[in-house]
Write an enzyme that holds these catalytic residues in place. Structure first.
Site, PDB file in Angstrom:
ATOM      1  N   ASN A  39      44.031  35.823  42.440  1.00 35.34           N
ATOM      2  CA  ASN A  39      44.977  36.779  42.617  1.00 35.34           C
ATOM      3  C   ASN A  39      45.316  36.168  44.323  1.00 35.34           C
ATOM      4  OD1 ASN A  39      45.513  40.256  42.572  1.00 35.34           O
ATOM      5  ND2 ASN A  39      47.003  38.829  42.676  1.00 35.34           N
ATOM      6  N   ASN A 100      54.260  43.065  47.889  1.00 31.20           N
ATOM      7  CA  ASN A 100      54.570  42.367  46.697  1.00 31.20           C
ATOM      8  C   ASN A 100      55.144  41.099  47.148  1.00 31.20           C
ATOM      9  OD1 ASN A 100      52.919  44.106  44.831  1.00 31.20           O
ATOM     10  ND2 ASN A 100      54.873  45.532  45.081  1.00 31.20           N
ATOM     11  N   CYS A 109      45.772  46.942  46.769  1.00 32.96           N
ATOM     12  CA  CYS A 109      45.565  45.803  46.177  1.00 32.96           C
ATOM     13  C   CYS A 109      44.161  45.760  46.136  1.00 32.96           C
ATOM     14  CB  CYS A 109      46.206  44.759  46.409  1.00 32.96           C
ATOM     15  SG  CYS A 109      45.885  43.119  45.529  1.00 32.96           S
ATOM     16  N   GLY A 110      43.377  45.829  44.815  1.00 38.46           N
ATOM     17  CA  GLY A 110      41.842  45.806  45.152  1.00 38.46           C
ATOM     18  C   GLY A 110      41.305  44.343  45.324  1.00 38.46           C
ATOM     19  N   ASN A 111      42.039  43.418  44.798  1.00 39.61           N
ATOM     20  CA  ASN A 111      41.492  42.044  45.052  1.00 39.61           C
ATOM     21  C   ASN A 111      42.148  41.715  46.615  1.00 39.61           C
ATOM     22  OD1 ASN A 111      40.491  41.136  42.481  1.00 39.61           O
ATOM     23  ND2 ASN A 111      42.715  40.820  41.726  1.00 39.61           N
ATOM     24  N   ASN A 199      47.597  53.464  43.026  1.00 41.38           N
ATOM     25  CA  ASN A 199      48.799  52.863  42.497  1.00 41.38           C
ATOM     26  C   ASN A 199      49.028  53.126  40.877  1.00 41.38           C
ATOM     27  OD1 ASN A 199      46.828  51.009  41.801  1.00 41.38           O
ATOM     28  ND2 ASN A 199      48.125  49.217  42.729  1.00 41.38           N
ATOM     29  N   ASN A 232      52.102  48.929  36.520  1.00 41.21           N
ATOM     30  CA  ASN A 232      51.342  47.672  36.326  1.00 41.21           C
ATOM     31  C   ASN A 232      50.944  47.943  35.098  1.00 41.21           C
ATOM     32  OD1 ASN A 232      51.208  46.466  39.267  1.00 41.21           O
ATOM     33  ND2 ASN A 232      50.390  48.436  39.388  1.00 41.21           N
ATOM     34  N   CYS A 268      44.003  41.233  38.813  1.00 37.79           N
ATOM     35  CA  CYS A 268      44.397  42.535  39.373  1.00 37.79           C
ATOM     36  C   CYS A 268      43.340  43.243  39.622  1.00 37.79           C
ATOM     37  CB  CYS A 268      45.711  43.050  38.729  1.00 37.79           C
ATOM     38  SG  CYS A 268      46.294  44.788  39.392  1.00 37.79           S
ATOM     39  N   GLY A 269      42.862  43.636  40.794  1.00 33.80           N
ATOM     40  CA  GLY A 269      41.594  44.342  41.042  1.00 33.80           C
ATOM     41  C   GLY A 269      41.746  46.020  40.556  1.00 33.80           C
ATOM     42  N   THR A 270      42.820  46.512  41.028  1.00 31.57           N
ATOM     43  CA  THR A 270      43.239  47.810  40.751  1.00 31.57           C
ATOM     44  C   THR A 270      43.501  48.079  39.406  1.00 31.57           C
ATOM     45  OG1 THR A 270      45.472  47.714  41.450  1.00 31.57           O
ATOM     46  CG2 THR A 270      44.089  48.578  43.115  1.00 31.57           C
TER      47      THR A 270
END
Length: 331
Positions: A39, A100, A109-111, A199, A232, A268-270
């Site tokens: 990502n 984005n 954004c987790g990543n 999110n 997402n 996608c981390g989240t």
């Protein structure tokens, strides 16, 4: 035998002077390219808040043919300089201003948080041996520490992701979810479960990996009712459970994701947190609290705690430092 003749000054090569580094000039923007399980992001050091990061500039930087290329832009900036920073992020020194690829503003954004932490470390703004890094985001504070890799090699970072919520409540579990989702390439409408990780996410569980392969995520899935702020969408296949070396039961998932404002991404981390939370909620009290989530770009670890909070761990890699000719981008 004649002794060899010493070289004369006329035949001795003079040392080549070192070429001075080019001086920075107006129109050049220093950026770093990084990724977390592929990502990928364009990172900008704007700690003094001087950069006008417009949606148009974000789109140009993220362009994979005419720009640097990325799923989004991460701007590191002093939290005090971010007018829309939420109150519970004001305790942080540094803010992750995430955009984005289409230029829209994202909450989290987790990543990206892990890559942000690696970037702050590179810039000398964080020493992991001195304690956690507190990061301000539009979803609130996120706390980052280093951790031991589960797979592959380091560096790995662990992020406190805050509380994970099911907006429709546990009653939605009995119906399989609170949304109906149509995915191009799959002939049957599937139930989806809304999950809030700071999110919005909609998680769809598939029975077979073949279904996951058939899904066409070049087209945004059709989610009904239509989320007000978009969503997402994670397509997930549970892969069973395993026992780790310390005796912990660990669940495993395979996941693909369509991110709002981006399209399909390698990770996608989240979304990984949302997927693990949804599968655990459907599984009930006996389901594991720790999950390894396999995405096209690698593997991350999600830990779901009894108090409703989650942690996300995975790699963060910085691959290049670049000077971008902004004038060429906008030409």
């Amino acid at each position: 035998m004649t002794a060899p003749t010493a070289p004369t000054s006329a035949t001795t090569a003079a040392p080549t002077p070192a070429t001075p580094a080019p001086e920075p000039r107006a129109g050049l923007l220093a950026v770093t390219k990084g990724h977390g399980t592929q990502n990928d992001f364009v990172l900008v050091d704007d700690r003094s808040g001087d950069l006008d990061l417009t949606p148009g500039l974000v789109q140009l930087l993220c362009d994979r043919r005419a720009g640097v290329g990325g799923d989004g832009v991460i701007r590191l900036v002093a939290t005090v300089l971010v007018p829309d920073a939420p109150d519970d992020a004001r305790s942080s020194t540094w803010f992750m201003d995430y955009r984005n690829a289409d230029g829209s503003t994202a909450q989290m954004c987790g990543n990206g948080v892990r890559v942000f932490a690696r970037y702050a470390q590179r810039l000398g703004l964080w020493d992991p041996t001195a304690g956690p890094l507190v990061v301000g985001t539009r979803a609130g504070v996120r706390t980052v520490t280093t951790t031991t890799p589960d797979v592959g090699h380091g560096p790995w970072f662990s992020v406190g992701m805050g509380t994970v919520l099911l907006p429709a409540g546990t009653a939605a579990l009995a119906d399989g979810g609170d949304a109906q989702v149509d995915v191009t390439g799959l002939t049957v409408t599937r139930p989806g479960l809304s999950v809030d990780v700071g999110n919005p996410h909609t998680v769809v569980v598939l029975a077979q990996e073949a279904d996951l392969e058939r899904a066409d995520l070049t087209v945004a899935p059709d989610v009904r009712p239509v989320p007000v702020d978009g969503t997402n969408v994670e397509l997930v296949v549970p892969l069973g459970e395993q026992v780790s070396a310390d005796g912990t039961v660990v669940g495993r998932l395979r996941m693909r994701v369509h991110e709002r404002g981006v399209g399909e991404t390698r990770s996608c981390g989240t979304g990984a947190v949302a997927a693990a939370a949804a599968v655990r909620a459907w599984g009930g009290a006996q389901a594991p609290g720790v999950w390894l989530v396999d995405v096209p770009g690698g593997t991350v670890r999600v830990t779901l705690r009894p108090d409703g909070h989650a942690e996300l761990a995975g790699p963060a890699v910085l691959v290049a430092d670049v000077r971008v000719d902004v004038d060429a981008l906008t030409a």
